[in-house]
Enzyme design. Structure first.
Site, PDB file in Angstrom:
ATOM      1  N   THR A  30       0.853  -1.184   0.000  1.00 13.36           N
ATOM      2  CA  THR A  30       0.000   0.000   0.000  1.00 13.36           C
ATOM      3  C   THR A  30       0.889   1.235   0.000  1.00 13.36           C
ATOM      4  OG1 THR A  30      -1.811  -1.110   1.105  1.00 13.36           O
ATOM      5  CG2 THR A  30      -1.644   1.270   1.471  1.00 13.36           C
ATOM      6  N   HIS A 179      -6.184 -11.025  -0.469  1.00 10.18           N
ATOM      7  CA  HIS A 179      -5.405 -10.674   0.729  1.00 10.18           C
ATOM      8  C   HIS A 179      -6.014 -11.366   1.949  1.00 10.18           C
ATOM      9  CE1 HIS A 179      -2.793  -8.801   3.441  1.00 10.18           C
ATOM     10  NE2 HIS A 179      -2.904  -7.533   3.088  1.00 10.18           N
ATOM     11  N   ASN A 182      -2.384 -10.495   7.357  1.00  7.28           N
ATOM     12  CA  ASN A 182      -2.176  -9.204   8.038  1.00  7.28           C
ATOM     13  C   ASN A 182      -3.402  -8.608   8.731  1.00  7.28           C
ATOM     14  OD1 ASN A 182       0.363  -9.519   7.074  1.00  7.28           O
ATOM     15  ND2 ASN A 182       0.327  -7.837   5.605  1.00  7.28           N
ATOM     16  N   TYR A 184      -6.696  -8.355   7.835  1.00  9.17           N
ATOM     17  CA  TYR A 184      -7.813  -7.743   7.116  1.00  9.17           C
ATOM     18  C   TYR A 184      -8.991  -8.731   7.037  1.00  9.17           C
ATOM     19  CZ  TYR A 184      -4.249  -4.339   6.540  1.00  9.17           C
ATOM     20  OH  TYR A 184      -3.264  -3.431   6.832  1.00  9.17           O
ATOM     21  N   ASN A 239      -2.394  -5.925  13.404  1.00  8.09           N
ATOM     22  CA  ASN A 239      -3.797  -5.491  13.331  1.00  8.09           C
ATOM     23  C   ASN A 239      -4.666  -6.203  14.359  1.00  8.09           C
ATOM     24  OD1 ASN A 239      -3.917  -3.348  11.486  1.00  8.09           O
ATOM     25  ND2 ASN A 239      -3.782  -4.750   9.744  1.00  8.09           N
TER      26      ASN A 239
HETATM   27  C1  FMN Z   1       4.856   0.359   2.885  1.00  7.47           C
HETATM   28  C2  FMN Z   1       4.327  -1.037   3.004  1.00  7.47           C
HETATM   29  C3  FMN Z   1       3.021  -1.307   2.614  1.00  7.47           C
HETATM   30  C4  FMN Z   1       2.515  -2.614   2.671  1.00  7.47           C
HETATM   31  N1  FMN Z   1       1.244  -2.872   2.207  1.00  7.47           N
HETATM   32  C5  FMN Z   1       0.823  -4.148   2.068  1.00  7.47           C
HETATM   33  C6  FMN Z   1      -0.391  -4.452   1.361  1.00  7.47           C
HETATM   34  O1  FMN Z   1      -1.107  -3.577   0.833  1.00  7.47           O
HETATM   35  N2  FMN Z   1      -0.739  -5.755   1.270  1.00  7.47           N
HETATM   36  C7  FMN Z   1       0.018  -6.756   1.815  1.00  7.47           C
HETATM   37  O2  FMN Z   1      -0.342  -7.930   1.690  1.00  7.47           O
HETATM   38  N3  FMN Z   1       1.174  -6.497   2.455  1.00  7.47           N
HETATM   39  C8  FMN Z   1       1.600  -5.241   2.568  1.00  7.47           C
HETATM   40  N4  FMN Z   1       2.831  -4.982   3.145  1.00  7.47           N
HETATM   41  C9  FMN Z   1       3.676  -6.090   3.599  1.00  7.47           C
HETATM   42  C10 FMN Z   1       4.690  -6.497   2.524  1.00  7.47           C
HETATM   43  O3  FMN Z   1       4.038  -7.057   1.391  1.00  7.47           O
HETATM   44  C11 FMN Z   1       5.685  -7.547   3.056  1.00  7.47           C
HETATM   45  O4  FMN Z   1       4.966  -8.652   3.536  1.00  7.47           O
HETATM   46  C12 FMN Z   1       6.569  -6.994   4.172  1.00  7.47           C
HETATM   47  O5  FMN Z   1       7.120  -5.742   3.810  1.00  7.47           O
HETATM   48  C13 FMN Z   1       7.691  -7.975   4.497  1.00  7.47           C
HETATM   49  O6  FMN Z   1       8.517  -8.192   3.363  1.00  7.47           O
HETATM   50  P1  FMN Z   1       9.957  -7.490   3.232  1.00  7.47           P
HETATM   51  O7  FMN Z   1      10.732  -7.882   4.466  1.00  7.47           O
HETATM   52  O8  FMN Z   1      10.563  -8.030   1.986  1.00  7.47           O
HETATM   53  O9  FMN Z   1       9.713  -6.009   3.198  1.00  7.47           O
HETATM   54  C14 FMN Z   1       3.339  -3.673   3.139  1.00  7.47           C
HETATM   55  C15 FMN Z   1       4.651  -3.392   3.552  1.00  7.47           C
HETATM   56  C16 FMN Z   1       5.149  -2.107   3.461  1.00  7.47           C
HETATM   57  C17 FMN Z   1       6.587  -1.851   3.848  1.00  7.47           C
END
Ligand code: FMN
Length: 361
Positions: A30, A179, A182, A184, A239
């Protein structure tokens, strides 16, 4: 057959009926740039810059006006929204990429100030998520007590997901990711502390899983199993998802049911699961229950991604935050180029800064 040990991150892979140029997936994020809940040119630029990912999974996009819990997140339930996504998918495809739309209904993680009028904050039970939510109009606000969904509202939400999936295909997406992670709406049904229903959608593992499976089934019937994926996060507490005893059994059951639907992939955020022996066992069970593609995510480096692919517990690995500041992440990983750090103050701000202005290399 090619031996697993030869497979590396930078080789092509198939997913459902599409071919990916590599196994490095951009995780859904997001970014709150969707003014008026519409995609726009800035969003098209952002994703096109990242089209060297084997697959882009978009930010969460709401299938319903009721699912727009956050400020400036996009939707896929009106004609105008569908049209707004067409230049985005075209820009990604023109740049050689592939893209799935993540369908995110925020459920109780929401605030009226972020939503259009005539909407309802819905959840399996009338239990508020502890914590505050950002709103552009009123700043931080406590999350409200949601309305318990009636069976009609449950059926309506299932139809909304299916229609949004069709809308995604009409907008040029290669498929959709549900989704289910997390905290939701989909995960709200899975968690027995958040879902305290006494009807067919609450109580037993089968009942708590019923909504998620019905949504997946409806989407499969609408657009095809090969275009359908789902994201899950067993042991997640984000959440306000309290821990419970039946996590293993819930996801063991769910992954078997998802396998029966023959969907293209299950995308597991595994960092909570990796923290315990039971969680590690669950990851193995999901792997053996589900025969199509498994994507793992959560703090991965190139080395760890290669390990899990070689070990056979993942087919693909997704990277989230590393893609924010490194649009050409596959190239950087392949050539061991130091990664830029993202500016977290600009994760959810409006505008180009911290969004499309990171250097390509
Ligand atoms: C800015 C931001 C926004 C995120 N928004 C979503 C989202 O809309 N949907 C989702 O499933 N996960 C969302 N996540 C989680 C990421 O998809 C991911 O699971 C998380 O960053 C861990 O992976 P990484 O260690 O590679 O960053 C978001 C993470 C970040 C940093």
């Amino acid at each position: 057959m090619e031996s697993q040990s030869k497979i590396n991150l930078f080789e092509p892979a198939s997913l459902g009926s599409i071919e990916l140029s590599n196994r490095i997936i951009m995780a859904p994020m997001t970014r709150s740039r969707a003014i008026g809940n519409l995609a726009n040119d800035l969003i098209a630029d952002y994703y096109a810059q990242r089209a060297t990912a084997g697959l882009i999974i978009t930010e969460g996009i709401s299938p319903s006006a009721n699912g727009l819990g956050y400020a400036r997140i996009p939707g896929l339930y009106t004609k105008e929204q569908i049209t707004s996504w067409q230049p985005v998918t075209k820009a990604i495809h023109d740049a050689g990429g592939k893209v799935f739309a993540q369908l995110m209904h925020t459920g109780r993680v929401s605030h009226k100030a972020n939503m259009p009028s005539d909407t309802v904050i819905l959840a399996p039970s009338a239990i508020a998520a502890k914590g505050d939510m950002w709103t552009d109009a009123e700043g931080m606000q406590p999350m409200p007590v949601p309305v318990t969904m009636s069976v009609d509202e449950i059926r309506n939400a299932i139809d909304e997901f299916a229609q949004a999936a069709q809308n995604a295909i009409d907008a040029g997406f290669d498929g959709v990711e549900l989704h289910g992670a997390n905290g939701y709406l989909l995960e709200q049904f899975l968690n027995p502390h958040v879902n305290q229903r006494t009807d067919d959608y609450g109580g037993s593992i089968e009942n708590r899983s019923r909504f998620v499976i019905a949504v997946a089934n409806a989407v499969v019937n609408k657009i095809g199993a090969d275009k359908t994926g789902i994201r899950i996060s067993p042991y997640n507490q984000y959440n306000d998802m309290p821990a419970y005893n039946e996590v293993y059994d819930t996801y063991n059951y769910l992954s078997n049911e998802l396998n029966k639907l023959n969907i293209a992939y299950v995308h597991v955020i595994d960092y909570a699961a990796r923290a315990t022996e039971e969680g590690m066992k669950l990851l193995d069970s999901i792997r053996s229950n589900f025969t199509n593609t498994i994507i793992l995510n959560g703090g991965y480096t190139k080395e760890r991604a290669e390990e899990v692919i070689i070990a056979g517990i993942a087919n693909l690995v997704s990277f989230g935050s590393p893609f924010i500041a490194n649009p050409n992440l596959p190239h950087k990983l392949q050539h061991n180029i130091t990664l830029n750090a993202p500016d977290s103050n600009l994760f959810f701000s409006a505008g180009a800064e911290g969004f499309t202005d990171y250097p390509a290399n």
